[in-house]
Design a protein around this motif. Structure first.
Motif, PDB file in Angstrom:
ATOM      1  N   LEU A  39       0.408  -1.624  -0.236  1.00  0.00           N
ATOM      2  CA  LEU A  39      -0.281  -0.104  -0.067  1.00  0.00           C
ATOM      3  C   LEU A  39       0.954   1.378  -0.192  1.00  0.00           C
ATOM      4  O   LEU A  39       0.760   2.788  -1.064  1.00  0.00           O
ATOM      5  N   LEU A  40       1.753   1.214   0.893  1.00  0.00           N
ATOM      6  CA  LEU A  40       2.861   2.298   0.786  1.00  0.00           C
ATOM      7  C   LEU A  40       3.583   2.611  -0.608  1.00  0.00           C
ATOM      8  O   LEU A  40       3.692   3.649  -0.886  1.00  0.00           O
ATOM      9  N   GLN A  41       3.818   1.329  -1.666  1.00  0.00           N
ATOM     10  CA  GLN A  41       4.437   1.621  -2.452  1.00  0.00           C
ATOM     11  C   GLN A  41       3.435   2.036  -3.214  1.00  0.00           C
ATOM     12  O   GLN A  41       4.260   2.692  -4.293  1.00  0.00           O
ATOM     13  N   ARG A  42       2.232   1.889  -3.067  1.00  0.00           N
ATOM     14  CA  ARG A  42       1.386   2.167  -4.368  1.00  0.00           C
ATOM     15  C   ARG A  42       1.441   4.445  -4.039  1.00  0.00           C
ATOM     16  O   ARG A  42       0.991   4.716  -4.548  1.00  0.00           O
ATOM     17  N   TRP A  43       0.735   3.904  -2.866  1.00  0.00           N
ATOM     18  CA  TRP A  43       0.756   5.823  -2.197  1.00  0.00           C
ATOM     19  C   TRP A  43       1.966   7.036  -2.977  1.00  0.00           C
ATOM     20  O   TRP A  43       2.123   7.687  -2.727  1.00  0.00           O
ATOM     21  N   LEU A  44       3.512   6.138  -2.688  1.00  0.00           N
ATOM     22  CA  LEU A  44       4.121   7.142  -2.880  1.00  0.00           C
ATOM     23  C   LEU A  44       4.426   7.306  -4.263  1.00  0.00           C
ATOM     24  O   LEU A  44       5.826   7.706  -4.821  1.00  0.00           O
ATOM     25  N   SER A  62       2.339  11.565  -9.018  1.00  0.00           N
ATOM     26  CA  SER A  62       1.731  11.607 -10.302  1.00  0.00           C
ATOM     27  C   SER A  62       2.067  11.729 -11.768  1.00  0.00           C
ATOM     28  O   SER A  62       3.110  12.621 -11.237  1.00  0.00           O
TER      29      SER A  62
END
Length: 234
Positions: free
Chosen positions: A212-217, A220
């Protein structure tokens, strides 16, 4: 199936959770050993990997080093350090931390230099042309764009360290490995299986959190060019 049922009953028994030898305390000890090792590994691997990825210097050495570190037998190295350092049981955490850090360095180092190398050179040239110095390019351009691969390396390191930290019990330390080692000593297979299930569950929970952290980091506009593995900013 009966053994799994017994292990599940052991896990859900409230009497097994509190106290200095309970499940809660062992989980916290396990996490503490892993955190110490990961911090040490990050301090060593991350600056070195970023430097190698940015400058291109020492890449062959880094590849050879990571391969050699991956080949080291963890239990053998743990025993060797524990015997040669002669720190006693109270300071057994020192060789344990060193061994776990050595285990975590290869994926962290590889992720750092490969992540920076994968950044589109045109993006780096554009940042340099806009007046950014080399440190600013690394911090403001390459690290954010390489974040998905950097966190991926952290994810791999965490899983390996979580699994291997059970060996700390061989030096008299705590952690989830105590359930496996102590259970083996008295042929308590229910406790052994329960300890193994806890290690697996802890690894899966942390893996999901880091995912989840990987996707959040992922910034954009960052994408990975198909066929090249190159990171690009759009």
């Amino acid at each position: 199936m009966i053994q799994f049922a017994d292990a599940f009953a052991w896990l859900v028994d409230p009497a097994n959770w509190p106290g200095p030898n309970g499940i809660t305390a062992r989980i916290l000890e396990h996490l503490w050993y892993c955190l110490l090792a990961l911090v040490l590994a990050l301090v060593i691997a991350m600056p070195a990997g970023l430097y190698i990825g940015h400058t291109g210097k020492g890449r062959a050495l880094a590849i050879g080093l990571t391969g050699a570190l991956r080949a080291l037998p963890s239990l053998g190295l743990l025993t060797l350090l524990a015997v040669t350092m002669s720190l006693g049981l109270r300071l057994a955490i020192v060789p344990s931390t060193i061994v776990l850090a050595i285990l975590a360095i290869p994926p962290l180092l590889a992720a750092a230099y490969s992540g920076v190398e994968a950044v589109d050179p045109d993006v780096v040239d554009g940042a340099r042309a806009s007046g950014l110095n080399e440190w600013q390019i690394v911090g403001r351009v390459e690290v954010p764009l390489a974040a998905p691969l950097l966190v991926g390396g952290l994810r791999s390191a965490v899983l390996q360290v979580i699994a291997t930290a059970t060996l700390s019990a061989f030096l008299g330390l705590g952690g989830l490995g105590r359930f496996i080692l102590d259970g083996q000593a008295v042929a308590d297979y229910t406790r052994m299986l329960g300890g193994a299930i806890l290690v697996i569950a802890l690894a899966l929970i942390l893996d999901g959190g880091i995912l989840l952290l990987q996707r959040w980091l992922v910034p954009s506009g960052v994408s990975i060019a198909l066929g090249t593995g190159r990171l690009e900013g759009r």
